[in-house]
Scaffold this motif. Structure first.
Motif, PDB file in Angstrom:
ATOM      1  N   UNK A  84       0.923  -1.090   0.034  1.00 27.84           N
ATOM      2  CA  UNK A  84       0.132   0.150   0.158  1.00 27.84           C
ATOM      3  C   UNK A  84       0.835   1.141  -0.149  1.00 27.84           C
ATOM      4  N   UNK A  85       0.397   2.404  -0.392  1.00 27.96           N
ATOM      5  CA  UNK A  85       0.957   3.670  -0.573  1.00 27.96           C
ATOM      6  C   UNK A  85       1.358   3.943   1.117  1.00 27.96           C
ATOM      7  N   UNK A  86       0.679   3.843   1.973  1.00 28.43           N
ATOM      8  CA  UNK A  86       0.826   4.225   3.452  1.00 28.43           C
ATOM      9  C   UNK A  86       2.164   3.196   3.854  1.00 28.43           C
ATOM     10  N   UNK A  87       2.147   2.073   3.631  1.00 27.79           N
ATOM     11  CA  UNK A  87       3.155   1.220   4.014  1.00 27.79           C
ATOM     12  C   UNK A  87       4.718   1.846   3.329  1.00 27.79           C
ATOM     13  N   UNK A  88       4.425   1.904   1.978  1.00 24.95           N
ATOM     14  CA  UNK A  88       5.591   2.397   1.236  1.00 24.95           C
ATOM     15  C   UNK A  88       6.030   3.862   2.039  1.00 24.95           C
ATOM     16  N   UNK A 105       4.063  -2.397  -7.936  1.00 23.36           N
ATOM     17  CA  UNK A 105       4.190  -1.009  -8.886  1.00 23.36           C
ATOM     18  C   UNK A 105       3.094  -0.581  -9.330  1.00 23.36           C
ATOM     19  N   UNK A 106       1.640  -1.308  -9.220  1.00 21.28           N
ATOM     20  CA  UNK A 106       0.198  -0.755  -9.516  1.00 21.28           C
ATOM     21  C   UNK A 106      -0.379   0.133  -8.503  1.00 21.28           C
ATOM     22  N   UNK A 107       0.042  -0.186  -7.197  1.00 20.89           N
ATOM     23  CA  UNK A 107      -0.762   0.542  -6.248  1.00 20.89           C
ATOM     24  C   UNK A 107       0.295   1.499  -5.512  1.00 20.89           C
ATOM     25  N   UNK A 108       1.425   1.715  -5.602  1.00 21.37           N
ATOM     26  CA  UNK A 108       2.353   2.326  -4.735  1.00 21.37           C
ATOM     27  C   UNK A 108       3.234   3.382  -5.953  1.00 21.37           C
ATOM     28  N   UNK A 109       3.237   4.804  -5.530  1.00 20.88           N
ATOM     29  CA  UNK A 109       4.169   5.544  -6.329  1.00 20.88           C
ATOM     30  C   UNK A 109       5.422   5.692  -5.414  1.00 20.88           C
ATOM     31  N   UNK A 110       6.548   5.563  -6.013  1.00 20.02           N
ATOM     32  CA  UNK A 110       7.693   5.400  -5.222  1.00 20.02           C
ATOM     33  C   UNK A 110       8.717   6.632  -5.341  1.00 20.02           C
ATOM     34  N   UNK A 111       9.487   6.795  -4.468  1.00 18.99           N
ATOM     35  CA  UNK A 111      10.505   7.673  -4.451  1.00 18.99           C
ATOM     36  C   UNK A 111      11.803   7.262  -5.017  1.00 18.99           C
ATOM     37  N   UNK A 112      12.703   7.856  -5.186  1.00 17.31           N
ATOM     38  CA  UNK A 112      13.851   7.531  -5.576  1.00 17.31           C
ATOM     39  C   UNK A 112      14.831   6.581  -4.385  1.00 17.31           C
ATOM     40  N   UNK A 114      17.724   3.256  -4.283  1.00 18.02           N
ATOM     41  CA  UNK A 114      18.631   2.334  -4.877  1.00 18.02           C
ATOM     42  C   UNK A 114      18.106   1.029  -4.839  1.00 18.02           C
ATOM     43  N   UNK A 115      17.891   0.535  -3.803  1.00 17.75           N
ATOM     44  CA  UNK A 115      17.377  -1.032  -3.656  1.00 17.75           C
ATOM     45  C   UNK A 115      16.087  -1.338  -3.474  1.00 17.75           C
ATOM     46  N   UNK A 116      15.251  -1.160  -4.603  1.00 15.68           N
ATOM     47  CA  UNK A 116      13.851  -1.446  -4.550  1.00 15.68           C
ATOM     48  C   UNK A 116      13.440  -2.050  -5.839  1.00 15.68           C
ATOM     49  N   UNK A 117      12.346  -2.760  -6.046  1.00 13.12           N
ATOM     50  CA  UNK A 117      12.018  -3.560  -6.877  1.00 13.12           C
ATOM     51  C   UNK A 117      10.580  -3.572  -7.028  1.00 13.12           C
ATOM     52  N   UNK A 118       9.669  -3.069  -7.992  1.00 16.11           N
ATOM     53  CA  UNK A 118       8.291  -3.251  -8.114  1.00 16.11           C
ATOM     54  C   UNK A 118       7.856  -4.168  -9.171  1.00 16.11           C
ATOM     55  N   UNK A 119       6.567  -4.916  -8.783  1.00 13.37           N
ATOM     56  CA  UNK A 119       6.104  -5.936  -9.377  1.00 13.37           C
ATOM     57  C   UNK A 119       4.378  -5.713  -9.464  1.00 13.37           C
ATOM     58  N   UNK A 120       4.007  -6.288 -10.577  1.00 17.12           N
ATOM     59  CA  UNK A 120       2.284  -5.977 -10.497  1.00 17.12           C
ATOM     60  C   UNK A 120       1.532  -7.201  -9.579  1.00 17.12           C
ATOM     61  N   UNK A 121       1.959  -6.966  -8.310  1.00 18.36           N
ATOM     62  CA  UNK A 121       1.399  -8.201  -7.532  1.00 18.36           C
ATOM     63  C   UNK A 121       0.014  -8.579  -7.626  1.00 18.36           C
ATOM     64  N   UNK A 122      -0.747  -7.496  -7.226  1.00 23.02           N
ATOM     65  CA  UNK A 122      -2.217  -7.605  -7.517  1.00 23.02           C
ATOM     66  C   UNK A 122      -2.668  -8.019  -8.786  1.00 23.02           C
ATOM     67  N   UNK A 123      -2.211  -7.787  -9.961  1.00 23.88           N
ATOM     68  CA  UNK A 123      -2.588  -7.985 -11.244  1.00 23.88           C
ATOM     69  C   UNK A 123      -2.297  -9.483 -11.654  1.00 23.88           C
TER      70      UNK A 123
END
Length: 182
Positions: A84-88, A105-112, A114-123
């Motif tokens: 969730x965005x709140x958790x991030x 990556x479909x639910x969370x808008x990220x900040x810069x 180095x060590x992060x990776x997004x997946x379309x988990x829900x989808x």
């Protein structure tokens, strides 16, 4: 700040699963903790959730170590799952630089960072048949990036913790996250 002391011999693996109630994060943490116990490791799991079980903030912390664990909370996590965005927003700038953040990556808008990776988990969970398997899919991605537990042990834990009618779907989903099945 208090530190997680695990004796002189080894380092603990610290994992945080965070999101909103109803995403199965507490169960996901329980599956990790149970798998660690099967492997003979020391483990502690803590959990917290808002006043609403569905929709409020929910998280679980799991610490796994070969040596005794003297502090039951993650103070230096190795990996944080944010669904969730709140958790991030809570963790992205609060965890150590070497901590990997996995996010939807479909639910969370990220900040810069180095060590992060997004997946379309829900989808991806929906493609597998049920949104409710997002937690199990996430466990596969966690172990893929940080293999601190054996695949077979987590699958055994999934079978132990879930009703038999859900075994096939959830084991397959875990393997998809791990990258060993499509």
């Amino acid at each position: 700040m208090l530190k997680c002391e695990v004796g002189q011999m080894g380092k603990a693996n610290q994992v945080i699963l965070a999101g909103i109630g109803g995403q199965g994060l507490i169960l996901g943490g329980h599956i990790l903790a149970h798998a660690a116990m099967i492997e003979g490791k020391n483990v502690v799991q803590s959990k917290s959730y808002g006043t609403q079980s569905r929709g409020g903030h929910s998280q679980t912390e799991v610490i796994i170590a070969d040596d005794p664990i003297y502090y039951p909370y993650c103070d230096s996590p190795d990996i944080v799952l944010t669904l969730s965005q709140q958790a991030y927003d809570k963790y992205w700038d609060q965890v150590p630089e070497d901590c990997l953040i996995i996010y939807d990556k479909d639910l969370v808008n990220v900040q810069h960072r180095d060590k992060q990776v997004g997946y379309s988990l829900r989808n991806q969970a929906l493609d597998l048949g049920k949104e409710q398997v997002m937690n199990i899919l996430s466990l596969g991605f966690i172990i893929k990036h940080m293999p601190f537990l054996k695949q077979e042990t987590i699958e055994e834990s999934i079978r132990h913790e879930l009703p038999e009618k859900l075994h096939s779907l959830n084991v397959h989903t875990f393997r998809v996250g791990l990258g060993v099945e499509e």
